[in-house]
Design a protein around this motif. Structure first.
Motif, PDB file in Angstrom:
ATOM      1  N   PHE A 176     -17.554   0.552  65.095  1.00 43.81           N
ATOM      2  CA  PHE A 176     -16.948   1.780  64.605  1.00 43.81           C
ATOM      3  C   PHE A 176     -16.666   2.728  65.767  1.00 43.81           C
ATOM      4  O   PHE A 176     -17.552   2.990  66.588  1.00 43.81           O
ATOM      5  N   THR A 177     -15.462   3.272  65.825  1.00 43.83           N
ATOM      6  CA  THR A 177     -15.107   4.276  66.815  1.00 43.83           C
ATOM      7  C   THR A 177     -14.115   5.243  66.192  1.00 43.83           C
ATOM      8  O   THR A 177     -13.226   4.825  65.425  1.00 43.83           O
ATOM      9  N   LYS A 178     -14.249   6.512  66.498  1.00 46.30           N
ATOM     10  CA  LYS A 178     -13.403   7.521  65.860  1.00 46.30           C
ATOM     11  C   LYS A 178     -11.937   7.408  66.252  1.00 46.30           C
ATOM     12  O   LYS A 178     -11.073   7.991  65.606  1.00 46.30           O
ATOM     13  N   SER A 179     -11.634   6.649  67.299  1.00 42.20           N
ATOM     14  CA  SER A 179     -10.254   6.547  67.763  1.00 42.20           C
ATOM     15  C   SER A 179      -9.460   5.451  67.065  1.00 42.20           C
ATOM     16  O   SER A 179      -8.255   5.335  67.294  1.00 42.20           O
ATOM     17  N   SER A 180     -10.116   4.652  66.202  1.00 42.19           N
ATOM     18  CA  SER A 180      -9.432   3.487  65.632  1.00 42.19           C
ATOM     19  C   SER A 180      -9.748   3.293  64.160  1.00 42.19           C
ATOM     20  O   SER A 180     -10.837   3.643  63.681  1.00 42.19           O
ATOM     21  N   VAL A 181      -8.816   2.689  63.454  1.00 42.32           N
ATOM     22  CA  VAL A 181      -9.068   2.152  62.122  1.00 42.32           C
ATOM     23  C   VAL A 181      -9.964   0.924  62.288  1.00 42.32           C
ATOM     24  O   VAL A 181      -9.614   0.002  63.024  1.00 42.32           O
ATOM     25  N   PRO A 182     -11.146   0.883  61.644  1.00 41.16           N
ATOM     26  CA  PRO A 182     -12.053  -0.248  61.834  1.00 41.16           C
ATOM     27  C   PRO A 182     -11.508  -1.515  61.192  1.00 41.16           C
ATOM     28  O   PRO A 182     -10.913  -1.478  60.115  1.00 41.16           O
ATOM     29  N   ASP A 183     -11.753  -2.658  61.864  1.00 39.80           N
ATOM     30  CA  ASP A 183     -11.147  -3.905  61.405  1.00 39.80           C
ATOM     31  C   ASP A 183     -12.144  -5.026  61.134  1.00 39.80           C
ATOM     32  O   ASP A 183     -11.745  -6.124  60.743  1.00 39.80           O
ATOM     33  N   HIS A 184     -13.450  -4.787  61.337  1.00 38.33           N
ATOM     34  CA  HIS A 184     -14.418  -5.865  61.150  1.00 38.33           C
ATOM     35  C   HIS A 184     -15.764  -5.262  60.758  1.00 38.33           C
ATOM     36  O   HIS A 184     -16.207  -4.291  61.357  1.00 38.33           O
ATOM     37  N   MET A 185     -16.403  -5.866  59.758  1.00 32.61           N
ATOM     38  CA  MET A 185     -17.679  -5.352  59.295  1.00 32.61           C
ATOM     39  C   MET A 185     -18.501  -6.501  58.716  1.00 32.61           C
ATOM     40  O   MET A 185     -17.980  -7.360  58.000  1.00 32.61           O
ATOM     41  N   LYS A 186     -19.795  -6.511  59.061  1.00 29.89           N
ATOM     42  CA  LYS A 186     -20.725  -7.496  58.508  1.00 29.89           C
ATOM     43  C   LYS A 186     -21.828  -6.741  57.773  1.00 29.89           C
ATOM     44  O   LYS A 186     -22.415  -5.804  58.319  1.00 29.89           O
ATOM     45  N   ILE A 187     -22.106  -7.162  56.544  1.00 32.99           N
ATOM     46  CA  ILE A 187     -23.130  -6.510  55.729  1.00 32.99           C
ATOM     47  C   ILE A 187     -24.234  -7.530  55.450  1.00 32.99           C
ATOM     48  O   ILE A 187     -23.959  -8.641  54.962  1.00 32.99           O
ATOM     49  N   GLN A 188     -25.458  -7.159  55.790  1.00 31.40           N
ATOM     50  CA  GLN A 188     -26.598  -8.000  55.456  1.00 31.40           C
ATOM     51  C   GLN A 188     -27.295  -7.438  54.220  1.00 31.40           C
ATOM     52  O   GLN A 188     -27.596  -6.240  54.145  1.00 31.40           O
ATOM     53  N   PHE A 189     -27.565  -8.313  53.259  1.00 31.07           N
ATOM     54  CA  PHE A 189     -28.218  -7.906  52.028  1.00 31.07           C
ATOM     55  C   PHE A 189     -29.717  -8.213  52.108  1.00 31.07           C
ATOM     56  O   PHE A 189     -30.170  -8.995  52.953  1.00 31.07           O
ATOM     57  N   SER A 190     -30.471  -7.596  51.236  1.00 32.50           N
ATOM     58  CA  SER A 190     -31.927  -7.718  51.274  1.00 32.50           C
ATOM     59  C   SER A 190     -32.407  -9.138  50.997  1.00 32.50           C
ATOM     60  O   SER A 190     -33.541  -9.496  51.342  1.00 32.50           O
ATOM     61  N   ASP A 191     -31.572  -9.975  50.391  1.00 32.97           N
ATOM     62  CA  ASP A 191     -31.945 -11.376  50.165  1.00 32.97           C
ATOM     63  C   ASP A 191     -31.609 -12.266  51.350  1.00 32.97           C
ATOM     64  O   ASP A 191     -31.737 -13.495  51.273  1.00 32.97           O
ATOM     65  N   GLY A 192     -31.150 -11.641  52.461  1.00 32.10           N
ATOM     66  CA  GLY A 192     -30.828 -12.400  53.670  1.00 32.10           C
ATOM     67  C   GLY A 192     -29.390 -12.852  53.762  1.00 32.10           C
ATOM     68  O   GLY A 192     -28.962 -13.356  54.815  1.00 32.10           O
ATOM     69  N   GLN A 193     -28.627 -12.721  52.698  1.00 25.01           N
ATOM     70  CA  GLN A 193     -27.231 -13.127  52.715  1.00 25.01           C
ATOM     71  C   GLN A 193     -26.383 -12.119  53.510  1.00 25.01           C
ATOM     72  O   GLN A 193     -26.706 -10.934  53.591  1.00 25.01           O
ATOM     73  N   TRP A 194     -25.280 -12.642  54.082  1.00 28.15           N
ATOM     74  CA  TRP A 194     -24.340 -11.798  54.829  1.00 28.15           C
ATOM     75  C   TRP A 194     -22.973 -11.836  54.165  1.00 28.15           C
ATOM     76  O   TRP A 194     -22.575 -12.866  53.611  1.00 28.15           O
ATOM     77  N   LYS A 195     -22.278 -10.727  54.229  1.00 23.07           N
ATOM     78  CA  LYS A 195     -20.881 -10.666  53.799  1.00 23.07           C
ATOM     79  C   LYS A 195     -20.061 -10.147  54.978  1.00 23.07           C
ATOM     80  O   LYS A 195     -20.399  -9.110  55.556  1.00 23.07           O
ATOM     81  N   GLU A 196     -19.016 -10.884  55.347  1.00 24.46           N
ATOM     82  CA  GLU A 196     -18.185 -10.492  56.489  1.00 24.46           C
ATOM     83  C   GLU A 196     -16.782 -10.159  55.994  1.00 24.46           C
ATOM     84  O   GLU A 196     -16.197 -10.908  55.203  1.00 24.46           O
TER      85      GLU A 196
END
Length: 432
Positions: free
Chosen positions: A211-231
């Motif tokens: 994340f940076t204030k100068s750009s529209v963000p283009d990639h994000m990874k979310i980790q859930f409490s069950d250990g799973q990831w969503k990209e």
């Protein structure tokens, strides 16, 4: 005289590119301050190298508070015409097809971090002034080309300069677009903190993103409490051109999956308020005026805390609209249990449309390009907000957007040389 100057600019192409390459090869990204390097070693190294080039050209040079350097033609240190650019750059990031800290020429384009923003244009101004010096053209005014080192991280270099030096009588920064830019929109950067008291967001363990204030963000990874990831993936673009990107934060709000309670309501608000709604229409912020067009807003950071969600948003609003109006409307359209934290604010600026410098710029731009040179406004934020008596002028031509801060930053060689021609003629007309 104009044709003589243009011919000399063309003849100086190879020495210009040689000098520019030396500066492009320096990774001048802000780092921790060091003695005599308030913004880190990289920016200071770039400044030292530029001043060495300028000294070898025979210019008077100086450094002010270790923050801003200059090359000067003329002896008047108080009444001078200023040309102000910056040598610091944003981090390269990933995914480049060319070395980010070098100067690569391919298929008519020059590639490298800073070739457009702003090493290429400000070094072209240095060589434009050198062209006038080589031709021994008599000038009645002193010209000072100034090299900042902190534009990308808050412009803290300009107050350091003004502690010891007079501002220019008038001048420009080659760090925006053509034609001459007489007004810059207001900018306010906020974080919206929304309390989630029912724990409905607790299944999110953490968020990883660039994340940076100068750009529209283009990639994000979310980790859930069950250990799973969503990209999730979007498309990066400058924050002042959100329509050219695909914002991964609002994509997440749309595709988050099954949530309930307060967090489900929050994600719905985030999607309805921001997804593909770059002009504020999702939050009743669709302000506009004839001079500067529509408001632009960009969510650029999403954070999850124990009992809150934090969304950071950059807004650029028309020059006729007041900041208080923006904040009042935003507050009225927030989810429950929300508050606004102001991170940065810059009021809009306007330069006198009747100033003779604008007439010079209009005439030169039209002569060199054949396009309309009527002064315009911008969504960008440049040194013109911080250096008195200064406006933005170039380097991007109409229709060129979304290049700076991206991977494979580029500028065509023909455009860069056209900039050098425009700047040489403009400096000549302002100083003759």
């Amino acid at each position: 005289m104009h044709e003589k100057i243009i011919d000399a600019v063309k003849a100086n192409k190879e020495i210009f590119l040689s000098g520019l390459r030396q500066i492009m090869q320096i990774e001048s990204v802000e780092e921790k301050p060091k003695p005599e390097a308030p913004f880190g070693e990289g920016p200071k190294q770039a400044l030292n190298q530029v001043l060495l080039l300028a000294e070898n050209m025979g210019f008077q040079t100086g450094v002010v508070n270790h923050a801003v350097g200059y090359a000067q033609l003329g002896e008047n240190n108080q009444d001078y015409i200023g040309v102000l650019g910056h040598l610091d750059v944003v981090p390269a990031g990933d995914g480049w097809n060319y070395p980010p800290f070098d100067l690569t020429f391919e298929n008519g384009n020059l590639y490298g971090r800073g070739i457009l923003d702003n090493k290429g244009p400000i070094i072209s101004c240095l060589y434009a002034l050198y062209t006038l010096k080589m031709l021994n053209i008599p000038l009645s005014k002193t010209i000072r080309v100034m090299f900042g080192t902190n534009e990308e991280s808050g412009c803290h270099d300009i107050p350091l300069y003004l502690e010891k030096e007079h501002p220019p009588l008038y001048g420009f920064t080659p760090d925006c677009k053509y034609p001459a830019v007489y007004g810059e929109r207001g900018l306010i950067d906020v974080t919206i903190k929304t309390c989630i008291t029912d724990g409905s967001h607790a299944s999110i363990e953490k968020i990883e993103a660039d994340f940076t204030k100068s750009s529209v963000p283009d990639h994000m990874k979310i980790q859930f409490s069950d250990g799973q990831w969503k990209e999730l993936f979007g498309k990066r673009s400058p924050s002042n051109a959100p329509e050219l990107g695909e914002n991964v934060i609002t994509i997440f709000a749309r595709e988050a999956g099954v949530f309930n309670g307060q967090f489900a309501y929050y994600l719905n608000w985030l999607e309805q308020g921001f997804h593909l709604k770059h002009n504020g229409e999702g939050l009743n912020l669709e302000y506009a005026d004839e001079a500067s067009g529509k408001l632009l807003l960009t969510p650029y950071k999403l954070e999850i805390e124990d009992e809150a969600v934090l969304l950071s948003v950059s807004m650029r609003y028309p020059i006729s609209i007041k900041e208080e109006t923006i904040l009042q409307t935003l507050k009225a359209n927030l989810p429950d249990n929300s508050k606004i934290i102001i991170n940065r604010r810059m009021p809009s600026t306007q330069f006198d449309l009747n100033h003779p410098m604008l007439s010079v710029m209009k005439n030169i731009y039209e002569k060199c390009t054949g396009m309309d040179g009527t002064p315009v406004t911008t969504t960008g934020a440049t040194y013109a907000r911080f250096m008195p008596n200064t406006i933005a002028f170039g380097p991007s031509f109409p229709g060129q957007k979304g290049i700076a801060h991206n991977k494979d930053e580029y500028m065509s060689l023909s455009d860069l040389m056209k900039n050098m021609e425009i700047y040489a003629l403009t400096i000549y007309e302002l100083a003759k």
